[in-house]
Write a protein that holds these residues in place. Structure first.
Motif, PDB file in Angstrom:
ATOM      1  N   THR A  38       8.663   1.154   5.704  1.00 52.43           N
ATOM      2  CA  THR A  38       7.274   0.748   5.474  1.00 52.43           C
ATOM      3  C   THR A  38       6.309   1.874   5.838  1.00 52.43           C
ATOM      4  O   THR A  38       5.381   2.162   5.086  1.00 52.43           O
ATOM      5  CB  THR A  38       6.953  -0.523   6.274  1.00 52.43           C
ATOM      6  N   PHE A  39       6.502   2.509   6.984  1.00 49.05           N
ATOM      7  CA  PHE A  39       5.608   3.603   7.369  1.00 49.05           C
ATOM      8  C   PHE A  39       5.717   4.782   6.404  1.00 49.05           C
ATOM      9  O   PHE A  39       4.733   5.478   6.145  1.00 49.05           O
ATOM     10  CB  PHE A  39       5.860   4.049   8.815  1.00 49.05           C
ATOM     11  N   CYS A  40       6.896   5.010   5.847  1.00 48.31           N
ATOM     12  CA  CYS A  40       7.073   6.106   4.889  1.00 48.31           C
ATOM     13  C   CYS A  40       6.308   5.865   3.587  1.00 48.31           C
ATOM     14  O   CYS A  40       6.049   6.796   2.830  1.00 48.31           O
ATOM     15  CB  CYS A  40       8.549   6.324   4.594  1.00 48.31           C
ATOM     16  N   ARG A  41       5.918   4.624   3.324  1.00 48.05           N
ATOM     17  CA  ARG A  41       5.115   4.334   2.132  1.00 48.05           C
ATOM     18  C   ARG A  41       3.726   4.983   2.213  1.00 48.05           C
ATOM     19  O   ARG A  41       3.041   5.115   1.209  1.00 48.05           O
ATOM     20  CB  ARG A  41       4.956   2.825   1.945  1.00 48.05           C
ATOM     21  N   PHE A  42       3.313   5.371   3.428  1.00 55.13           N
ATOM     22  CA  PHE A  42       2.017   6.030   3.597  1.00 55.13           C
ATOM     23  C   PHE A  42       2.089   7.522   3.284  1.00 55.13           C
ATOM     24  O   PHE A  42       1.073   8.208   3.317  1.00 55.13           O
ATOM     25  CB  PHE A  42       1.490   5.830   5.030  1.00 55.13           C
TER      26      PHE A  42
END
Length: 109
Positions: free
Chosen positions: A72-76
């Motif tokens: 999820t954080f890598c989606r940023f």
């Protein structure tokens, strides 16, 4: 996901959303909660329910919570959407060592 954002944003006073930083933080928080909750609990988001796909680890197992949080954080990551050009997985799948597969199980909500 857009529908989820619109529904949740209707509960926030407009005066709070006038500040761009506050708006960004609220939208980012909704984004993080949505993806983490859906993928930890169901291994899929609403879009994956529709396309009958799910998230698994690179070796085909159910991802751990830490895998989903990293995903999820890598989606940023800027340009994550462009990481699909030429085939393959997006940055969020590459870095979290996950992938999306067709869900052959008969499972719904």
């Amino acid at each position: 996901m857009v529908i989820v954002f619109v529904i949740l944003l209707n509960f926030i006073p407009a005066s709070i959303l006038e500040n761009p930083l506050v708006s960004l933080l609220i939208i980012s928080g909704i984004f993080l909660v949505y993806y983490n909750m859906m993928e930890v609990v169901f291994q899929k988001t609403l879009g994956k329910f529709i396309t009958r796909t799910r998230v698994v680890t690179a070796n085909g197992r159910k991802p751990k919570e830490k895998d989903i949080i990293l995903r999820t954080f890598c989606r940023f990551i800027p340009f994550d959407n462009f990481s699909y050009i030429g085939g393959g997985n997006g940055f969020h799948d590459q870095f979290s060592k996950t992938k999306v597969i067709k869900d052959k199980r008969n499972r719904s909500f």
